[in-house]
Each structure stands twice: as C-alpha cells, then as structure tokens.
Design a protein around this motif. Structure first.
Motif, PDB file in Angstrom:
ATOM      1  N   GLU A 153       0.436   3.360  -3.161  1.00 52.72           N
ATOM      2  CA  GLU A 153      -0.731   4.190  -3.452  1.00 52.72           C
ATOM      3  C   GLU A 153      -0.270   5.604  -3.809  1.00 52.72           C
ATOM      4  N   GLY A 180      -6.569   4.731  -7.141  1.00 53.81           N
ATOM      5  CA  GLY A 180      -7.893   4.219  -6.817  1.00 53.81           C
ATOM      6  C   GLY A 180      -8.827   4.334  -8.011  1.00 53.81           C
ATOM      7  N   ARG A 193      -8.349  -1.854  -2.061  1.00 50.40           N
ATOM      8  CA  ARG A 193      -7.127  -1.064  -2.213  1.00 50.40           C
ATOM      9  C   ARG A 193      -5.964  -1.940  -2.678  1.00 50.40           C
ATOM     10  N   GLU A 248      -6.444  -2.583  -6.366  1.00 49.82           N
ATOM     11  CA  GLU A 248      -6.103  -1.385  -7.130  1.00 49.82           C
ATOM     12  C   GLU A 248      -4.596  -1.254  -7.284  1.00 49.82           C
ATOM     13  N   LEU A 279       0.804  -1.224   0.000  1.00 47.31           N
ATOM     14  CA  LEU A 279       0.000   0.000   0.000  1.00 47.31           C
ATOM     15  C   LEU A 279       0.836   1.273   0.000  1.00 47.31           C
TER      16      LEU A 279
END
Length: 320
Positions: free
Chosen positions: A33, A222, A211, A214, A30
């Motif tokens: 992101e 996102g 998430r 993605e 993550l």
C-alpha cells in the motif's frame, strides 16, 4: 450460463481471507500500500489478462446488465463511448490508459472517419496494441501519461478512460490535463472503481477485501471516491452530465472470476505455480477471489452486508 444472483460465493469471506493469508500472507500483500508497483504489475500481468481474463487482452471488468456473465460484457463500456462519438459527431477520439488496445481497436472499424489515439504509460502495451492495430488506418497508439497529455493530442471531441484514473495521484492536475485536451463541446467518459463515502463503516473483513483488491491490481493508493473525481472535473471547468452506479452490472463478471480464482486456491497443482510464476501475476488470483465481496459485502446475496466499493461511470462536457 447461470444468473449471478443464483450463483453462490465459492466460500465465505473469512475462508477466502484465510486462503489468501496462507498462500501469500495478508500483511505481506498490504505492505505494498502506497508503493508504486504499476510497471512491474503490468509487465508481469500481461499473460494473465490475455489467457485468463479475456482472450483479446481486455483489461477491465465485464458489465452484464442482465446479470448473466458473458464476454460480451467487456464491450459494454465502449458502447457508451460509441454513443457519445455519434452524439457529438466526433472526428478525434483519445483513450487514456489504452492498455493493449482492446477498446480503441474495437471502436475504430465502426467509425472509419474518426481518428482514434490510445495513450498509455507502458511501452510494451503501446507496442502490443500497435501490432494488433496494423490493419486499422484510423487507430494509433502513443507512449505517454495522462498526467502530461501531449499537446498534439489536444482538440479531441471525445476523451475516455476505462479503469485507469484510479492510478492518478493528483486528481486536479489530471482533470486539468483532460480539460485542456478536449475540444469545446467535447465529452469525457470515465469508468472506474470508487471507494464509497462510507468505506470505513463497512465490516472490517469487507474493507480488507477491498484493500487486497486495490493492492493486487496495483491501485496501491486506494480507489478515489466518485465525489472527489466529480469535484476535480468541475474545478477543471468541465460540466458533469451524469454519474451512474453500475455496481449491479459488475456482479456477474466478478463472480465468474471469483469462482475461477477459487480453483487456484483449492488446488495443490495451481499452488505449485507459486514457485515458477511472477508474484504480481499470481496475485491477480487474489483480486479475482475477493472482488465480489468488496462490491456486494460479505453475505451470500448482494446487499446482505455493507459493501466498500462501487463501480461507476462519470460523464462530463467541456462548455463551448
């Protein structure tokens, strides 16, 4: 073949997240992101799309309306595109984000009087598609971005995009580019994943699954909401004809990939690949594992708990 509704998840969502955390680290994944990993993701993932996802290099979800997984589901999206080609009697068709050419190469033989062009940002995709389309005089592939569609591609009677506008960073700018590329009376068809309007009301573990999906498919900003995409198309002067939620049709294919990915996480032999294969290629196993939860929720049956993502199609027209 087994109907998707009768095929249980390979494991509960908490166990799936535990596997992902142990193998890759949830926080590590993550941290991507908001980062631009598109090029390395597709460069590393090409072998996976060809050898695991689809023999012909298809790069989108299968849609199986009868709830039974079949590779024929990879052609569902382009059957709709073909319908629009016939409806408007198209002579020029433009595919945005054409990848390794699966869609355009499948459409071109059935429409010999139509000129097809695939536009893609990745040079290795364009080269691969071009080689596979050598036998098709009415199909070509061009390097470029839908954020700046070349003017020589304007005048398209049908423009379509399958699971690529999720990467758009400025929906209004891209919608204007699409509208400019369309001939009056032309059609636009867009298939993609979308965050539900109530995304943040889904259970936290379902949000985490979304998430993870993605990021491990390089949609690090996102998914957009379908409402935002529809509004952008309208502001660009296009008339939205319809919007359909096809999430139910995606379940069989997602559960198929889910079970294949579960074998990766359960087998020490597969886990050894961590030391020899590129990280973004391997992370596709994460997307496969968590995919059904984001569409269906965390329960063993569709609708048991709130989902976070839909799979939908938008269709629009450019007024005369």
């Amino acid at each position: 073949m087994v109907h998707a509704r009768t095929t249980p998840f390979a494991m509960p969502l908490p166990k799936a997240l535990e596997h992902v955390d142990r193998f890759f680290g949830l926080d590590t994944i993550l941290t991507d992101e908001g980062c631009d990993i598109l090029r390395p993701y597709y460069q590393q993932s090409e072998p996976g799309y060809k050898r695991v996802h689809s023999e012909k290099g298809c790069m989108h979800m299968a849609l199986n309306p009868d709830g039974v997984y079949s590779a024929d589901g990879y052609f569902t999206q382009i059957r709709t595109v073909a319908d629009h080609i016939r409806q408007v009697q198209a002579k020029r068709v433009l595919e945005l984000g054409s990848g390794m050419g699966f869609n355009t190469i499948a459409l071109a033989p059935d429409h010999p009087d139509v000129q097809f062009t695939g536009l893609d940002l990745m040079a290795h995709h364009v080269n691969s598609a071009g080689k596979d389309a050598r036998h098709l005089p009415n199909a070509r592939f061009q390097l470029g971005s839908y954020a700046d569609i070349p003017t020589d591609l304007h005048g398209a009677d049908v423009v379509f995009a399958v699971e690529t506008l999720c990467y758009a960073t400025d929906l209004d700018a891209v919608a204007r580019q699409i509208a400019a590329a369309m001939a009056p009376g032309g059609r636009f068809i867009m298939y993609d994943g979308f965050r539900r309007a109530d995304f943040h009301q889904a259970p936290p573990d379902v949000q985490t699954a979304a998430r993870l999906f993605e990021v491990t498919t390089a949609v690090t900003g996102g998914f957009h909401s379908v409402e935002a995409c529809e509004a952008a198309l309208a502001r660009a002067g296009l008339v939205v004809l319809r919007r359909d939620d096809l999430s139910d049709q995606s379940i069989a294919g997602l559960r198929y990939l889910h079970h294949r990915s579960a074998r990766f996480f359960r087998s020490w032999k597969y886990r050894l690949l961590k030391h020899v294969l590129p990280v973004y290629l391997l992370r596709n196993a994460v997307a496969g594992l968590v995919g059904p939860y984001m569409i269906e929720g965390a329960g063993p049956n569709s609708g048991d708990t709130q989902a976070a993502i839909t799979y939908s199609v938008l269709m629009a027209e450019k007024p005369h």
